[in-house]
Design an enzyme around this catalytic site. Structure first.
Site, PDB file in Angstrom:
ATOM      1  N   ASP A  10       1.188  -1.375   0.210  1.00  0.00           N
ATOM      2  CA  ASP A  10      -0.392  -0.252  -0.244  1.00  0.00           C
ATOM      3  C   ASP A  10       0.778   1.583   0.090  1.00  0.00           C
ATOM      4  OD1 ASP A  10      -2.062  -2.292  -0.030  1.00  0.00           O
ATOM      5  OD2 ASP A  10      -2.612  -1.421   2.167  1.00  0.00           O
TER       6      ASP A  10
ATOM      7  N   ASP B 123     -15.636  -3.436   0.133  1.00  0.00           N
ATOM      8  CA  ASP B 123     -15.117  -3.399   1.156  1.00  0.00           C
ATOM      9  C   ASP B 123     -16.405  -3.266   2.166  1.00  0.00           C
ATOM     10  OD1 ASP B 123     -12.808  -3.046   0.227  1.00  0.00           O
ATOM     11  OD2 ASP B 123     -13.300  -1.077  -0.339  1.00  0.00           O
TER      12      ASP B 123
END
Length: 244
Positions: free
Chosen positions: A13, A132
């Protein structure tokens, strides 16, 4: 009989040019782990076949790490799944031009279903949709906004012919509290498409549990914080997942 293998996708990330991990997707909860290319090359050297590369700045609508991501993808010999801020033709085509094997759509799939359906039609299995989830409510825009009911959105994506889903329990991500097996089971009951699990993997036992879902349609798992925190090594994880 083919041995059931769980694909592992170590995560890198990227925020502000650094490899970071968040807790529950919260901006400001970053722990920095240095240069993204170093992390990605380390996973490649350890036997990864995939790297899950995320532009957090693009996901949170606060900038882009495109040039850096291009450099990372160019230096890797493994497949890359790219995620973060891919919301229109320009960002999607840009991501695919970087050389990503697969691109994750998140917010766009919730906010612009017509465009998402067109992207799925155009690019097929190059597109995965990231779902998500908090409970059964979807989170959008870097997890800061509600994005509707999971099962309603899934039905729409199934109709559009979505090739693959990446399912993250936002409440688990970056917490090392174990994956949400129940959510994954519910998801696998509702789609015949491959599903990739994300969020909460904390131990090799978690990977054993996830691998048990492979016969039901679980394809892989994204692993992040547990690797960076040293809970286990990638070669150990690959052994448990059935690779090597």
């Amino acid at each position: 009989m083919t041995e059931m293998i769980l694909e592992l996708l170590p995560a890198v990330d990227v925020a502000d040019g650094q490899a970071v991990r968040l807790v529950q997707g919260e901006a400001g909860s970053e722990t920095s782990y240095g240069a993204p290319i170093d992390a990605a090359l380390a996973w490649q050297q350890d036997g990864a076949e995939w790297v899950h590369l995320v532009d957090l700045d693009a996901a949170f609508d606060r900038g882009s790490n495109l040039a850096l991501l291009r450099d990372v993808v160019a230096q890797l010999n493994v497949k890359v799944e790219l995620s973060g801020g891919i919301r229109d033709d320009a960002s999607l085509e840009g991501a695919l031009k970087l050389g990503a094997e697969r691109v994750n759509l998140g917010t766009a799939a919730l906010e612009d279903p017509v465009w998402t359906a067109r992207a799925i039609e155009r690019f097929g299995d190059k597109i995965a949709v990231g779902l998500d989830v908090r409970g059964t409510t979807l989170a959008a825009r870097g997890w800061t906004k509600d994005g509707g009911d999971l099962w309603e959105v899934l039905a729409r994506l199934e109709d559009a012919g979505c090739a693959r889903y990446v399912v993250t329990d936002v409440t688990k991500d970056g917490t090392l509290r174990g994956p949400n097996i129940e959510l994954l089971q519910q998801m696998l009951e509702r789609t015949d498409r491959p599903v990739v699990a994300s969020g909460g993997v904390s131990s090799l036992d978690d990977l054993v549990q996830l691998r048990a879902l492979v016969p039901h349609g679980l394809e892989g798992a994204i692993v992040g914080k547990a690797l960076y925190a040293g809970a286990f090594t990638l070669p150990e994880a690959l052994d448990v997942a059935g690779r090597r």
